[in-house]
Design a protein around this motif. Structure first.
Motif, PDB file in Angstrom:
ATOM      1  N   PRO A  35       0.658  -1.311   0.039  1.00 38.25           N
ATOM      2  CA  PRO A  35       0.226  -0.018  -0.112  1.00 38.25           C
ATOM      3  C   PRO A  35       0.770   1.300   0.017  1.00 38.25           C
ATOM      4  N   ALA A  36       2.031   1.251   0.617  1.00 36.85           N
ATOM      5  CA  ALA A  36       2.740   2.167   0.609  1.00 36.85           C
ATOM      6  C   ALA A  36       3.101   2.703  -0.956  1.00 36.85           C
ATOM      7  N   GLN A  49       2.763   5.981  -5.792  1.00 39.97           N
ATOM      8  CA  GLN A  49       2.219   6.166  -7.163  1.00 39.97           C
ATOM      9  C   GLN A  49       1.179   7.029  -7.304  1.00 39.97           C
ATOM     10  N   ALA A  50       0.343   7.262  -6.433  1.00 41.89           N
ATOM     11  CA  ALA A  50      -0.988   8.144  -6.469  1.00 41.89           C
ATOM     12  C   ALA A  50      -0.352   9.638  -6.562  1.00 41.89           C
ATOM     13  N   VAL A  51       0.762   9.942  -5.909  1.00 39.80           N
ATOM     14  CA  VAL A  51       1.181  11.498  -5.773  1.00 39.80           C
ATOM     15  C   VAL A  51       2.437  11.775  -6.647  1.00 39.80           C
ATOM     16  N   ALA A  52       3.091  10.665  -7.306  1.00 39.30           N
ATOM     17  CA  ALA A  52       4.384  10.951  -7.615  1.00 39.30           C
ATOM     18  C   ALA A  52       4.459  11.911  -8.869  1.00 39.30           C
ATOM     19  N   ASN A  53       3.447  12.213  -9.535  1.00 40.68           N
ATOM     20  CA  ASN A  53       3.747  13.264 -10.794  1.00 40.68           C
ATOM     21  C   ASN A  53       2.838  14.465 -10.320  1.00 40.68           C
ATOM     22  N   VAL A  54       2.451  14.691  -9.294  1.00 45.60           N
ATOM     23  CA  VAL A  54       1.691  16.075  -8.966  1.00 45.60           C
ATOM     24  C   VAL A  54       2.702  17.036  -8.659  1.00 45.60           C
ATOM     25  N   GLU A  74      -8.401  14.433  -3.990  1.00 48.26           N
ATOM     26  CA  GLU A  74      -9.801  13.349  -4.537  1.00 48.26           C
ATOM     27  C   GLU A  74      -8.804  12.223  -5.017  1.00 48.26           C
ATOM     28  N   ASN A  75      -7.969  12.328  -5.820  1.00 44.99           N
ATOM     29  CA  ASN A  75      -7.359  11.088  -6.584  1.00 44.99           C
ATOM     30  C   ASN A  75      -6.599  10.470  -5.529  1.00 44.99           C
TER      31      ASN A  75
END
Length: 88
Positions: free
Chosen positions: A18-19, A24-29, A75-76
């Motif tokens: 899960p880490a 991955q969910a925030v890597a490119n923000v 949200e993502n």
């Protein structure tokens, strides 16, 4: 800046798999993304940082995001955590 508290519902807490999903969910923000647990704050773009928190089942964590895409990022991230059965 946006903040949201999550309760970890995964029986194993936040471990390597899960880490990785969180990173991955925030890597490119563009925004800065942090997670706080037990008064320790780490960058959510760091797997080692997340793992160092030792987050267990039932823990309450706070996510803080600041930047130009903070609302979309929250949200993502929220959706990714729910889809993985990680938090509510």
């Amino acid at each position: 800046m946006v903040e949201k508290e999550f309760t970890i519902i995964d029986k194993a807490g936040i471990h390597a798999r899960p880490a990785t999903v969180l990173v991955q969910a925030v890597a490119n923000v563009a925004s800065e993304v942090y997670m706080t647990y037990n008064e320790k704050t780490v960058n959510l773009k760091s797997i080692m940082g997340i793992m160092s928190l030792g987050i267990t089942h039932g823990a309450k964590v706070k996510v803080t995001i600041s930047g130009s895409d903070e609302n979309e990022t929250m949200e993502n991230l929220s959706q990714a955590m729910k889809n993985q059965g990680l938090a509510e």
